[in-house]
Design a protein around this motif. Structure first.
Motif, PDB file in Angstrom:
ATOM      1  N   PHE A 108       1.180   0.100 -29.474  1.00 51.38           N
ATOM      2  CA  PHE A 108       2.283  -0.784 -29.859  1.00 51.38           C
ATOM      3  C   PHE A 108       3.429   0.037 -30.455  1.00 51.38           C
ATOM      4  N   ILE A 109       3.090   1.012 -31.270  1.00 46.63           N
ATOM      5  CA  ILE A 109       4.104   1.859 -31.904  1.00 46.63           C
ATOM      6  C   ILE A 109       4.760   2.768 -30.882  1.00 46.63           C
ATOM      7  N   ASN A 110       3.965   3.324 -29.988  1.00 47.77           N
ATOM      8  CA  ASN A 110       4.472   4.254 -28.989  1.00 47.77           C
ATOM      9  C   ASN A 110       4.011   3.787 -27.613  1.00 47.77           C
ATOM     10  N   GLU A 111       4.802   2.946 -26.997  1.00 54.19           N
ATOM     11  CA  GLU A 111       4.425   2.348 -25.712  1.00 54.19           C
ATOM     12  C   GLU A 111       4.246   3.370 -24.603  1.00 54.19           C
ATOM     13  N   ASP A 112       4.810   4.552 -24.774  1.00 52.11           N
ATOM     14  CA  ASP A 112       4.685   5.583 -23.757  1.00 52.11           C
ATOM     15  C   ASP A 112       3.365   6.350 -23.879  1.00 52.11           C
ATOM     16  N   MET A 113       2.611   6.045 -24.941  1.00 52.44           N
ATOM     17  CA  MET A 113       1.363   6.737 -25.179  1.00 52.44           C
ATOM     18  C   MET A 113       0.392   6.510 -24.019  1.00 52.44           C
ATOM     19  N   ILE A 114      -0.160   7.579 -23.564  1.00 56.24           N
ATOM     20  CA  ILE A 114      -1.175   7.499 -22.522  1.00 56.24           C
ATOM     21  C   ILE A 114      -2.487   7.906 -23.184  1.00 56.24           C
ATOM     22  N   GLU A 115      -3.518   7.114 -22.969  1.00 55.60           N
ATOM     23  CA  GLU A 115      -4.823   7.460 -23.538  1.00 55.60           C
ATOM     24  C   GLU A 115      -5.220   8.830 -23.046  1.00 55.60           C
ATOM     25  N   SER A 116      -5.495   9.725 -23.994  1.00 58.22           N
ATOM     26  CA  SER A 116      -5.831  11.088 -23.624  1.00 58.22           C
ATOM     27  C   SER A 116      -7.259  11.190 -23.100  1.00 58.22           C
ATOM     28  N   ARG A 117      -8.105  10.258 -23.519  1.00 56.92           N
ATOM     29  CA  ARG A 117      -9.488  10.324 -23.063  1.00 56.92           C
ATOM     30  C   ARG A 117      -9.982   8.911 -22.823  1.00 56.92           C
TER      31      ARG A 117
ATOM     32  N   ASN B 168      -8.580  -1.525 -32.800  1.00 56.98           N
ATOM     33  CA  ASN B 168      -7.388  -1.875 -33.575  1.00 56.98           C
ATOM     34  C   ASN B 168      -6.430  -0.697 -33.663  1.00 56.98           C
ATOM     35  N   GLU B 169      -6.967   0.500 -33.908  1.00 60.99           N
ATOM     36  CA  GLU B 169      -6.109   1.692 -34.011  1.00 60.99           C
ATOM     37  C   GLU B 169      -5.528   2.092 -32.660  1.00 60.99           C
ATOM     38  N   MET B 170      -6.330   1.977 -31.599  1.00 65.99           N
ATOM     39  CA  MET B 170      -5.836   2.348 -30.279  1.00 65.99           C
ATOM     40  C   MET B 170      -4.667   1.451 -29.876  1.00 65.99           C
TER      41      MET B 170
ATOM     42  N   ASN C 205      -7.198  -1.064 -43.824  1.00 63.16           N
ATOM     43  CA  ASN C 205      -5.882  -0.443 -43.643  1.00 63.16           C
ATOM     44  C   ASN C 205      -5.312  -0.735 -42.261  1.00 63.16           C
ATOM     45  N   GLY C 206      -6.175  -0.777 -41.255  1.00 66.37           N
ATOM     46  CA  GLY C 206      -5.720  -1.095 -39.908  1.00 66.37           C
ATOM     47  C   GLY C 206      -5.133  -2.497 -39.836  1.00 66.37           C
ATOM     48  N   PHE C 207      -5.815  -3.458 -40.457  1.00 65.01           N
ATOM     49  CA  PHE C 207      -5.278  -4.824 -40.484  1.00 65.01           C
ATOM     50  C   PHE C 207      -3.956  -4.865 -41.239  1.00 65.01           C
ATOM     51  N   ALA C 208      -3.889  -4.162 -42.363  1.00 67.47           N
ATOM     52  CA  ALA C 208      -2.654  -4.135 -43.161  1.00 67.47           C
ATOM     53  C   ALA C 208      -1.507  -3.510 -42.365  1.00 67.47           C
ATOM     54  N   GLU C 209      -1.803  -2.430 -41.636  1.00 68.31           N
ATOM     55  CA  GLU C 209      -0.770  -1.787 -40.809  1.00 68.31           C
ATOM     56  C   GLU C 209      -0.293  -2.731 -39.716  1.00 68.31           C
ATOM     57  N   TRP C 210      -1.235  -3.408 -39.052  1.00 70.33           N
ATOM     58  CA  TRP C 210      -0.845  -4.364 -38.021  1.00 70.33           C
ATOM     59  C   TRP C 210       0.066  -5.441 -38.598  1.00 70.33           C
ATOM     60  N   ARG C 211      -0.313  -5.971 -39.762  1.00 68.28           N
ATOM     61  CA  ARG C 211       0.479  -7.039 -40.375  1.00 68.28           C
ATOM     62  C   ARG C 211       1.879  -6.537 -40.712  1.00 68.28           C
ATOM     63  N   ASP C 212       1.977  -5.333 -41.226  1.00 76.35           N
ATOM     64  CA  ASP C 212       3.277  -4.762 -41.576  1.00 76.35           C
ATOM     65  C   ASP C 212       4.127  -4.544 -40.326  1.00 76.35           C
ATOM     66  N   ILE C 213       3.519  -3.983 -39.300  1.00 74.19           N
ATOM     67  CA  ILE C 213       4.238  -3.717 -38.042  1.00 74.19           C
ATOM     68  C   ILE C 213       4.743  -5.026 -37.427  1.00 74.19           C
ATOM     69  N   ILE C 214       3.878  -6.033 -37.371  1.00 71.19           N
ATOM     70  CA  ILE C 214       4.272  -7.314 -36.769  1.00 71.19           C
ATOM     71  C   ILE C 214       5.360  -7.987 -37.603  1.00 71.19           C
ATOM     72  N   ALA C 215       5.210  -7.968 -38.921  1.00 72.74           N
ATOM     73  CA  ALA C 215       6.198  -8.602 -39.798  1.00 72.74           C
ATOM     74  C   ALA C 215       7.577  -7.977 -39.632  1.00 72.74           C
TER      75      ALA C 215
END
Length: 164
Positions: A69-78, A62-64, A107-117
């Protein structure tokens, strides 16, 4: 006239069902809030993971995906082996640590809901070239399905541990 539900409304409904609203299945909050540490780490024969390990796995994914989603340019570092996402620090099996895990998942679910809303619909329609060219709404929907699958496992394990 029938109102057609938007992708955003469907995703918010799926996230709520996984997080804290009763639906076709018990929410993660309902399942986890009254579990003891002993119940959270209990395993049954034939099932490789405990409830706590499954919670860690959900937190990781969920966090990954939220970070992506927040930073689409993010590349997985590991690169991580999926089994590693279930890991549990056996030295930190305390009530405080278990409550922290529950809060982190919630908190992860709450963050997702806030971001999507609060995101633009165009963001949900944007495709992810590095991930099968899937649109974001599809990825988030599948993330919810992934959560629901594992929430079902946690419910099953909770029932088993309380039977025994």
């Amino acid at each position: 006239m029938v109102k057609i539900t938007s992708a955003k409304e469907v995703l918010l409904d799926q996230l709520a069902a996984c997080h804290d609203e009763e639906s076709w299945f018990k929410s993660s909050k309902t399942i986890l809030d009254d579990l003891s540490v002993a119940e959270a780490v209990w395993k049954t024969e034939g099932h490789p993971h405990s409830i706590w390990e499954i919670a860690n796995h959900l937190i990781y994914w969920n966090e990954m995906w939220l970070s992506r989603f927040i930073n689409e340019d993010m590349i997985e570092s590991r690169k991580i082996n999926n089994e590693e996402t279930f890991e549990l620090d056996r030295l930190k099996l305390t009530e405080e640590s278990w409550r922290t895990t529950i809060r982190q998942l919630s908190n992860g679910f709450a963050e997702w809901r806030d971001i999507i809303a609060n995101c633009e619909v165009s963001k949900l329609e944007r495709r992810i070239p590095s991930y099968f060219n899937a649109p974001w709404w599809n990825v988030v929907s599948n993330l919810c399905i992934h959560n629901a699958y594992h929430i079902g496992q946690m419910m099953f394990l909770k029932k088993l541990v309380r039977l025994g």
